[in-house]
Design a protein around this motif. Structure first.
Motif, PDB file in Angstrom:
ATOM      1  N   GLY A   1      40.032  20.809   3.288  1.00 13.59           N
ATOM      2  CA  GLY A   1      40.441  20.378   4.616  1.00 13.59           C
ATOM      3  C   GLY A   1      40.457  18.889   4.854  1.00 13.59           C
ATOM      4  O   GLY A   1      40.657  18.431   5.990  1.00 13.59           O
ATOM      5  N   LEU A   2      40.243  18.078   3.827  1.00 16.42           N
ATOM      6  CA  LEU A   2      40.260  16.630   3.989  1.00 16.42           C
ATOM      7  C   LEU A   2      41.671  16.079   3.751  1.00 16.42           C
ATOM      8  O   LEU A   2      42.412  16.574   2.903  1.00 16.42           O
ATOM      9  CB  LEU A   2      39.283  15.968   3.021  1.00 16.42           C
ATOM     10  N   ASP A   3      42.002  15.040   4.492  1.00 17.95           N
ATOM     11  CA  ASP A   3      43.290  14.358   4.346  1.00 17.95           C
ATOM     12  C   ASP A   3      43.170  13.371   3.189  1.00 17.95           C
ATOM     13  O   ASP A   3      42.435  12.377   3.270  1.00 17.95           O
ATOM     14  CB  ASP A   3      43.634  13.636   5.648  1.00 17.95           C
ATOM     15  N   THR A   4      43.885  13.626   2.092  1.00 19.22           N
ATOM     16  CA  THR A   4      43.750  12.810   0.886  1.00 19.22           C
ATOM     17  C   THR A   4      45.017  12.015   0.567  1.00 19.22           C
ATOM     18  O   THR A   4      45.175  11.532  -0.549  1.00 19.22           O
ATOM     19  CB  THR A   4      43.398  13.713  -0.319  1.00 19.22           C
ATOM     20  N   ARG A   5      45.909  11.861   1.554  1.00 17.09           N
ATOM     21  CA  ARG A   5      47.188  11.183   1.276  1.00 17.09           C
ATOM     22  C   ARG A   5      47.012   9.744   0.812  1.00 17.09           C
ATOM     23  O   ARG A   5      47.782   9.262  -0.035  1.00 17.09           O
ATOM     24  CB  ARG A   5      48.065  11.223   2.521  1.00 17.09           C
ATOM     25  N   ASP A   6      46.018   9.034   1.365  1.00 16.24           N
ATOM     26  CA  ASP A   6      45.822   7.623   1.005  1.00 16.24           C
ATOM     27  C   ASP A   6      44.502   7.393   0.270  1.00 16.24           C
ATOM     28  O   ASP A   6      44.008   6.269   0.210  1.00 16.24           O
ATOM     29  CB  ASP A   6      45.845   6.760   2.270  1.00 16.24           C
ATOM     30  N   THR A   7      43.935   8.447  -0.288  1.00 19.69           N
ATOM     31  CA  THR A   7      42.634   8.332  -0.961  1.00 19.69           C
ATOM     32  C   THR A   7      42.708   7.408  -2.165  1.00 19.69           C
ATOM     33  O   THR A   7      43.603   7.528  -3.012  1.00 19.69           O
ATOM     34  CB  THR A   7      42.139   9.717  -1.404  1.00 19.69           C
ATOM     35  N   VAL A   8      41.760   6.487  -2.226  1.00 17.81           N
ATOM     36  CA  VAL A   8      41.661   5.575  -3.373  1.00 17.81           C
ATOM     37  C   VAL A   8      40.721   6.177  -4.401  1.00 17.81           C
ATOM     38  O   VAL A   8      39.607   6.605  -4.070  1.00 17.81           O
ATOM     39  CB  VAL A   8      41.135   4.192  -2.935  1.00 17.81           C
ATOM     40  N   LEU A   9      41.167   6.226  -5.641  1.00 17.27           N
ATOM     41  CA  LEU A   9      40.329   6.700  -6.739  1.00 17.27           C
ATOM     42  C   LEU A   9      39.594   5.493  -7.313  1.00 17.27           C
ATOM     43  O   LEU A   9      40.209   4.600  -7.890  1.00 17.27           O
ATOM     44  CB  LEU A   9      41.181   7.370  -7.816  1.00 17.27           C
ATOM     45  N   ALA A  10      38.276   5.450  -7.102  1.00 16.94           N
ATOM     46  CA  ALA A  10      37.486   4.285  -7.513  1.00 16.94           C
ATOM     47  C   ALA A  10      36.636   4.633  -8.728  1.00 16.94           C
ATOM     48  O   ALA A  10      35.905   5.626  -8.725  1.00 16.94           O
ATOM     49  CB  ALA A  10      36.589   3.832  -6.357  1.00 16.94           C
ATOM     50  N   LEU A  11      36.733   3.822  -9.731  1.00 17.05           N
ATOM     51  CA  LEU A  11      35.941   3.998 -10.950  1.00 17.05           C
ATOM     52  C   LEU A  11      35.011   2.805 -11.089  1.00 17.05           C
ATOM     53  O   LEU A  11      35.461   1.656 -11.150  1.00 17.05           O
ATOM     54  CB  LEU A  11      36.849   4.140 -12.171  1.00 17.05           C
ATOM     55  N   TYR A  12      33.721   3.084 -11.114  1.00 15.97           N
ATOM     56  CA  TYR A  12      32.684   2.051 -11.166  1.00 15.97           C
ATOM     57  C   TYR A  12      32.043   2.087 -12.548  1.00 15.97           C
ATOM     58  O   TYR A  12      31.566   3.132 -12.989  1.00 15.97           O
ATOM     59  CB  TYR A  12      31.609   2.320 -10.113  1.00 15.97           C
ATOM     60  N   SER A  13      32.008   0.950 -13.223  1.00 13.91           N
ATOM     61  CA  SER A  13      31.434   0.939 -14.567  1.00 13.91           C
ATOM     62  C   SER A  13      30.606  -0.309 -14.826  1.00 13.91           C
ATOM     63  O   SER A  13      30.989  -1.410 -14.439  1.00 13.91           O
ATOM     64  CB  SER A  13      32.549   1.026 -15.620  1.00 13.91           C
ATOM     65  N   GLY A  14      29.470  -0.095 -15.480  1.00 10.09           N
ATOM     66  CA  GLY A  14      28.653  -1.211 -15.934  1.00 10.09           C
ATOM     67  C   GLY A  14      28.998  -1.627 -17.338  1.00 10.09           C
ATOM     68  O   GLY A  14      28.447  -2.598 -17.861  1.00 10.09           O
ATOM     69  N   ALA A  15      29.914  -0.877 -17.994  1.00 10.66           N
ATOM     70  CA  ALA A  15      30.269  -1.163 -19.386  1.00 10.66           C
ATOM     71  C   ALA A  15      31.731  -1.521 -19.571  1.00 10.66           C
ATOM     72  O   ALA A  15      32.130  -1.930 -20.661  1.00 10.66           O
ATOM     73  CB  ALA A  15      29.921   0.050 -20.264  1.00 10.66           C
ATOM     74  N   GLY A  16      32.544  -1.354 -18.539  1.00  8.29           N
ATOM     75  CA  GLY A  16      33.939  -1.756 -18.631  1.00  8.29           C
ATOM     76  C   GLY A  16      34.902  -0.583 -18.661  1.00  8.29           C
ATOM     77  O   GLY A  16      34.522   0.586 -18.524  1.00  8.29           O
ATOM     78  N   PHE A  17      36.199  -0.898 -18.855  1.00  8.90           N
ATOM     79  CA  PHE A  17      37.277   0.084 -18.805  1.00  8.90           C
ATOM     80  C   PHE A  17      38.187  -0.109 -20.008  1.00  8.90           C
ATOM     81  O   PHE A  17      38.416  -1.244 -20.438  1.00  8.90           O
ATOM     82  CB  PHE A  17      38.082  -0.082 -17.512  1.00  8.90           C
ATOM     83  N   ASP A  18      38.731   0.992 -20.540  1.00 12.22           N
ATOM     84  CA  ASP A  18      39.615   0.826 -21.689  1.00 12.22           C
ATOM     85  C   ASP A  18      41.003   0.376 -21.232  1.00 12.22           C
ATOM     86  O   ASP A  18      41.318   0.346 -20.029  1.00 12.22           O
ATOM     87  CB  ASP A  18      39.663   2.093 -22.544  1.00 12.22           C
ATOM     88  N   ALA A  19      41.837   0.034 -22.189  1.00 11.09           N
ATOM     89  CA  ALA A  19      43.140  -0.563 -21.880  1.00 11.09           C
ATOM     90  C   ALA A  19      44.044   0.400 -21.110  1.00 11.09           C
ATOM     91  O   ALA A  19      44.753  -0.012 -20.185  1.00 11.09           O
ATOM     92  CB  ALA A  19      43.822  -1.009 -23.175  1.00 11.09           C
ATOM     93  N   ALA A  20      44.029   1.685 -21.481  1.00  7.44           N
ATOM     94  CA  ALA A  20      44.905   2.649 -20.821  1.00  7.44           C
ATOM     95  C   ALA A  20      44.553   2.789 -19.344  1.00  7.44           C
ATOM     96  O   ALA A  20      45.439   2.876 -18.482  1.00  7.44           O
ATOM     97  CB  ALA A  20      44.816   4.004 -21.521  1.00  7.44           C
TER      98      ALA A  20
END
Length: 480
Positions: free
Chosen positions: A438-457
């Motif tokens: 029942g939540l409105d997810t049209r503008d939901t931001v997907l947030a990824l939090y990392s202390g080690a970083g993110f890969d290139a993809a």
């Protein structure tokens, strides 16, 4: 102006200064609370110095001895030789208020005075009411009652308490947040700053006399062994003293067991009770007391509406997860050995959960497409037959209105793992499952939090889609 030696605390100082200098020609009451070591005494002494007020800090003693100490302090402040011998607290308080009718009066560690004579709040109630009933007679007393026993201070203005409804200021001095704590410790490296924050939190006193003003530098391991795990240092027993300082805690072993269960990752009442091999009803009172003491906090899963408990003081988490299981070894001086074996547990049970908490704090302060969240918590995205339940570290919700509630952001936090597209896919699935709830997810931001970083993809995906946000350690430490 705030004295230069008072670090940060701008909001607290402004509130206290406004209270002390309010032009109203009537007596006013303030209640200032906060756990030990947060700098309340430091702040209130500075205020008393600036305002030329009377400052008295109580200690645990008998009523007679406390009254004698109080008489000596009042005499010194009023310039009376020797001491003032008061027959009782009624006489002492009346004398002080009568002779300081236009002054600031600070009674610090007020719970000790209440313990010495439980009638003191009622005496103050009578005096406040009498002076308010005769406005314009010259009484402009600004009375501050301060204390560290949170369970006691929290009840001063509650229910049928004598002072209920009489305070014009109710201020809680909180620990520094992770950003301010980093500046206070003078640490540049955000990774080191967060690990340190996971151990000592934002308590100012732990930066000074407790460690001789020494920051970890480049070697956190050496600092922890010397400054935290050594039985000869002040921090070694501090977590245990935090319980001792609370007057409502009698069975310390029971309360430590509750804290230990939460620190081990058991966040629901049933999970905590199961870990302790007790009934859930057996721990209802300890949970309530620990929450009143602000040693734990209760969060509400915004989807399932169930309570989740977390240890609020990082040093307690560190003690329960690292020190308490190896206490006898630490007392024998084997700090190096204990720390070496506990290092993996430090990452998983101490830093990891603390990192998740800091990420939720970030989500609360961050503007999501220009809008701030009204509620941020961890929760469950139920599968409901369409997939497995997904544990979500950060759920940020917009304020409730008459329409479908909007999900501003859903996030996952990994302290020691490089995040990849697989984590993004999991968040997309969680978002979709929350949409079915029942939540409105049209503008939901997907947030990824990392202390080690993110890969290139993953980095490339975020560059293409503004609804994907990658939050690294430097961003977590940016000013809100």
């Amino acid at each position: 102006m705030k004295p230069a030696h008072v670090f940060d605390r701008d909001r607290e100082w402004a509130a206290l200064k406004d209270f002390a200098e309010a032009p109203a020609a009537e007596m006013r009451l303030a209640v200032v609370s906060g756990r030990r070591r947060q700098g309340k005494t430091f702040l209130l002494q500075a205020l008393a110095d600036v305002c030329g007020g009377f400052y008295f800090v109580a200690v645990e003693s008998t009523s007679v001895d406390a009254l004698r100490q109080f008489g000596t302090a009042v005499a010194a402040y009023l310039g009376v030789p020797g001491t003032l011998a008061f027959a009782n607290w009624d006489e002492a308080i009346t004398h002080l208020l009568d002779h300081c009718s236009d002054r600031l009066i600070v009674l610090d560690e007020f719970p000790y005075l209440m313990k010495a004579d439980p009638s003191i709040p009622s005496i103050l109630q009578r005096e406040i009411d009498a002076r308010l009933a005769h406005r314009g007679t010259g009484s402009r007393v600004r009375l501050v009652l301060a204390g560290s026993a949170m369970s006691v201070m929290g009840k001063l203005l509650a229910g049928q308490a004598p002072l209920r409804g009489r305070a014009s200021l109710d201020l809680v001095v909180q620990p520094f947040d992770h950003r301010v704590a980093r500046r206070f410790w003078g640490i540049e490296d955000p990774r080191l700053a967060l690990q340190l924050n996971a151990i000592v939190g934002g308590t100012p006193a732990y930066r000074t006399g407790f460690v001789d003003h020494e920051s970890p530098g480049d070697d956190l391991d050496d600092w922890v062994v010397r400054r935290v795990l050594s039985s000869a240092t002040p921090l070694f027993r501090e977590a245990r003293y935090l319980l001792t300082n609370e007057m409502e805690i009698r069975d310390e072993a029971l309360y430590h067991a509750v804290l230990g269960a939460i620190a081990a990752g058991n966040n629901t009442r049933g999970g905590i009770a199961g870990h302790m091999e007790r009934k859930a009803t057996d721990i209802a009172h300890p949970l309530a007391v620990l929450e009143d003491c602000q040693l734990i906090r209760k969060e509400i899963d915004p989807v399932r509406k169930r309570s989740l408990y977390r240890v609020a003081e990082p040093l307690v988490t560190f003690y329960e997860a690292i020190m308490r299981p190896a206490w006898s070894l630490l007392e024998r001086g084997w700090a190096d050995r204990v720390w070496q074996s506990a290092r993996p547990r430090f990452t998983s049970q101490v830093v990891g959960p603390h990192f998740e908490h800091v990420c939720r704090e970030f989500a609360l302060a961050h503007g999501w497409n220009g809008e701030f969240a009204a509620e941020v918590a961890a929760g469950i995205a139920p599968g409901g037959g369409r997939g497995q339940n997904i544990e979500v570290d950060v759920i940020a919700l917009a304020p409730q209105d008459n329409h479908t509630r909007r999900l501003l952001s859903v996030g996952e936090a990994k302290w020691s793992e490089v995040m990849h597209v697989g984590h993004l896919k999991r968040l997309e699935q969680a978002r979709d499952q929350l949409h079915t709830r029942g939540l409105d997810t049209r503008d939901t931001v997907l947030a990824l939090y990392s202390g080690a970083g993110f890969d290139a993809a993953l980095t490339d995906a975020a560059a293409r889609d503004p609804r994907i946000l990658l939050v690294d350690l430097p961003m977590l430490y940016e000013s809100a």
